[in-house]
Write a protein that holds these residues in place. Structure first.
Motif, PDB file in Angstrom:
ATOM      1  N   GLU A  49      13.926 -46.745 121.712  1.00 26.79           N
ATOM      2  CA  GLU A  49      12.600 -46.660 121.103  1.00 26.79           C
ATOM      3  C   GLU A  49      11.710 -47.738 121.709  1.00 26.79           C
ATOM      4  O   GLU A  49      12.188 -48.814 122.062  1.00 26.79           O
ATOM      5  CB  GLU A  49      12.702 -46.823 119.589  1.00 26.79           C
ATOM      6  N   PRO A  50      10.414 -47.459 121.824  1.00 28.91           N
ATOM      7  CA  PRO A  50       9.527 -48.396 122.534  1.00 28.91           C
ATOM      8  C   PRO A  50       9.528 -49.831 122.002  1.00 28.91           C
ATOM      9  O   PRO A  50       9.425 -50.768 122.783  1.00 28.91           O
ATOM     10  CB  PRO A  50       8.145 -47.765 122.370  1.00 28.91           C
ATOM     11  N   ASP A 103       3.041 -46.077 134.736  1.00 23.15           N
ATOM     12  CA  ASP A 103       2.921 -45.846 133.299  1.00 23.15           C
ATOM     13  C   ASP A 103       2.858 -44.343 133.033  1.00 23.15           C
ATOM     14  O   ASP A 103       1.842 -43.707 133.267  1.00 23.15           O
ATOM     15  CB  ASP A 103       1.660 -46.533 132.758  1.00 23.15           C
ATOM     16  N   MET A 104       3.949 -43.819 132.520  1.00 18.78           N
ATOM     17  CA  MET A 104       4.025 -42.402 132.182  1.00 18.78           C
ATOM     18  C   MET A 104       4.342 -42.263 130.694  1.00 18.78           C
ATOM     19  O   MET A 104       5.221 -41.505 130.293  1.00 18.78           O
ATOM     20  CB  MET A 104       5.088 -41.702 133.043  1.00 18.78           C
ATOM     21  N   THR A 105       3.612 -43.030 129.886  1.00 21.83           N
ATOM     22  CA  THR A 105       3.827 -42.984 128.449  1.00 21.83           C
ATOM     23  C   THR A 105       3.073 -41.813 127.838  1.00 21.83           C
ATOM     24  O   THR A 105       2.042 -41.401 128.344  1.00 21.83           O
ATOM     25  CB  THR A 105       3.386 -44.300 127.778  1.00 21.83           C
ATOM     26  N   GLY A 106       3.615 -41.307 126.751  1.00 22.87           N
ATOM     27  CA  GLY A 106       3.017 -40.152 126.082  1.00 22.87           C
ATOM     28  C   GLY A 106       1.905 -40.552 125.143  1.00 22.87           C
ATOM     29  O   GLY A 106       1.609 -41.734 124.938  1.00 22.87           O
ATOM     30  N   PRO A 107       1.262 -39.574 124.498  1.00 21.22           N
ATOM     31  CA  PRO A 107       0.126 -39.867 123.618  1.00 21.22           C
ATOM     32  C   PRO A 107       0.514 -40.704 122.401  1.00 21.22           C
ATOM     33  O   PRO A 107      -0.232 -41.583 121.991  1.00 21.22           O
ATOM     34  CB  PRO A 107      -0.386 -38.488 123.202  1.00 21.22           C
ATOM     35  N   GLU A 108       1.693 -40.455 121.829  1.00 26.24           N
ATOM     36  CA  GLU A 108       2.114 -41.228 120.664  1.00 26.24           C
ATOM     37  C   GLU A 108       2.412 -42.670 121.036  1.00 26.24           C
ATOM     38  O   GLU A 108       2.082 -43.597 120.308  1.00 26.24           O
ATOM     39  CB  GLU A 108       3.348 -40.589 120.023  1.00 26.24           C
ATOM     40  N   GLY A 109       3.030 -42.872 122.193  1.00 21.05           N
ATOM     41  CA  GLY A 109       3.352 -44.218 122.654  1.00 21.05           C
ATOM     42  C   GLY A 109       2.128 -45.023 123.018  1.00 21.05           C
ATOM     43  O   GLY A 109       2.103 -46.237 122.873  1.00 21.05           O
ATOM     44  N   GLN A 110       1.069 -44.351 123.476  1.00 27.50           N
ATOM     45  CA  GLN A 110      -0.153 -45.071 123.822  1.00 27.50           C
ATOM     46  C   GLN A 110      -0.944 -45.457 122.584  1.00 27.50           C
ATOM     47  O   GLN A 110      -1.598 -46.491 122.560  1.00 27.50           O
ATOM     48  CB  GLN A 110      -1.011 -44.219 124.751  1.00 27.50           C
ATOM     49  N   LYS A 111      -0.885 -44.611 121.541  1.00 23.46           N
ATOM     50  CA  LYS A 111      -1.618 -44.928 120.306  1.00 23.46           C
ATOM     51  C   LYS A 111      -0.961 -46.072 119.535  1.00 23.46           C
ATOM     52  O   LYS A 111      -1.605 -47.037 119.178  1.00 23.46           O
ATOM     53  CB  LYS A 111      -1.651 -43.697 119.385  1.00 23.46           C
ATOM     54  N   ASP A 112       0.338 -45.906 119.266  1.00 23.41           N
ATOM     55  CA  ASP A 112       1.039 -46.872 118.429  1.00 23.41           C
ATOM     56  C   ASP A 112       2.438 -47.106 118.988  1.00 23.41           C
ATOM     57  O   ASP A 112       3.402 -46.479 118.549  1.00 23.41           O
ATOM     58  CB  ASP A 112       1.113 -46.343 116.991  1.00 23.41           C
ATOM     59  N   ASP A 139       7.758 -37.622 125.629  1.00 25.21           N
ATOM     60  CA  ASP A 139       6.649 -36.702 125.338  1.00 25.21           C
ATOM     61  C   ASP A 139       5.485 -36.849 126.328  1.00 25.21           C
ATOM     62  O   ASP A 139       4.348 -36.522 126.006  1.00 25.21           O
ATOM     63  CB  ASP A 139       6.150 -36.906 123.918  1.00 25.21           C
ATOM     64  N   PHE A 140       5.773 -37.303 127.547  1.00 28.80           N
ATOM     65  CA  PHE A 140       4.734 -37.458 128.558  1.00 28.80           C
ATOM     66  C   PHE A 140       4.100 -36.100 128.845  1.00 28.80           C
ATOM     67  O   PHE A 140       4.775 -35.127 129.144  1.00 28.80           O
ATOM     68  CB  PHE A 140       5.329 -38.048 129.841  1.00 28.80           C
ATOM     69  N   ALA A 141       2.775 -36.043 128.732  1.00 30.26           N
ATOM     70  CA  ALA A 141       2.058 -34.770 128.874  1.00 30.26           C
ATOM     71  C   ALA A 141       1.275 -34.684 130.181  1.00 30.26           C
ATOM     72  O   ALA A 141       0.418 -33.824 130.308  1.00 30.26           O
ATOM     73  CB  ALA A 141       1.108 -34.587 127.691  1.00 30.26           C
ATOM     74  N   GLY A 142       1.579 -35.511 131.123  1.00 31.92           N
ATOM     75  CA  GLY A 142       0.855 -35.495 132.399  1.00 31.92           C
ATOM     76  C   GLY A 142       1.390 -34.440 133.337  1.00 31.92           C
ATOM     77  O   GLY A 142       1.865 -33.377 132.927  1.00 31.92           O
ATOM     78  N   ASN A 143       1.325 -34.743 134.601  1.00 30.27           N
ATOM     79  CA  ASN A 143       1.761 -33.832 135.649  1.00 30.27           C
ATOM     80  C   ASN A 143       3.244 -33.471 135.448  1.00 30.27           C
ATOM     81  O   ASN A 143       4.098 -34.359 135.456  1.00 30.27           O
ATOM     82  CB  ASN A 143       1.559 -34.494 137.009  1.00 30.27           C
TER      83      ASN A 143
END
Length: 167
Positions: A49-50, A103-112, A139-143
């Motif tokens: 976990e982060p 940095d290939m973090t997902g939306p949840e990891g970037q928010k909190d 949950d990375f949503a990029g490429n």
């Protein structure tokens, strides 16, 4: 001059300099490659976990810490052979690890990132002059190609770690 001697002369004037230039050019490219196995030092791998990535391995110290099924932290010594490290280096070249974003973090990891429960992976290759690291959230949503390459690289390191631990 005969036709045969003209062809030989033409071959010597055009083909030989071209081949010499190719050897010179590509030998310099290989010699000055950004990430060479001759300069390779270590691999650092962390996951969890982060806010607390307690599962970790460092090939320089050979210490592998991980949580077992009972949530007990186990410390083990695992040594990668030179062949294992060469395989992982070549796999990184094959999968394009050097071209991945750091940095290939997902939306949840970037928010909190403190309260996030999404699995996070951190992989770092260390060389004499340079190092390359990638942080990947599940949950990375990029490429999708970048995600697949990073995930494949992490799976290979994890597989080699399990193989080395079994020895």
């Amino acid at each position: 001059m005969t036709i045969k001697s003209k062809k030989i002369f033409l071959g010597l004037c055009i083909i030989v300099p071209f081949l010499m230039y190719c050897v010179y050019y590509y030998s310099n490219m290989i010699k000055n490659a950004p990430f060479r196995f001759a300069d390779f030092e270590s691999i650092a791998f962390k996951y969890g976990e982060p806010n607390h990535m307690v599962n970790e391995y460092n090939s320089k110290t050979r210490i592998y810490k991980y949580l077992d099924k009972k949530d007990s932290l186990i410390t083990d010594t695992v040594k990668f052979t030179k062949d294992d490290l060469l395989y992982l280096h070549r796999k990184a070249m094959e999968l394009g690890f050097w071209n991945l974003d750091t940095d290939m973090t997902g939306p949840e990891g970037q928010k909190d990132s403190i309260n996030s429960k999404v699995p996070r992976f951190y992989l770092e290759y260390n060389y004499k002059d340079k190092s390359k690291h990638v942080t990947l959230d599940a949950d990375f949503a990029g490429n999708p190609r970048m995600h697949d390459a990073a995930k494949s690289m992490i799976d290979e390191v994890n597989r080699m770690l399990a193989t080395a631990q079994a020895r």
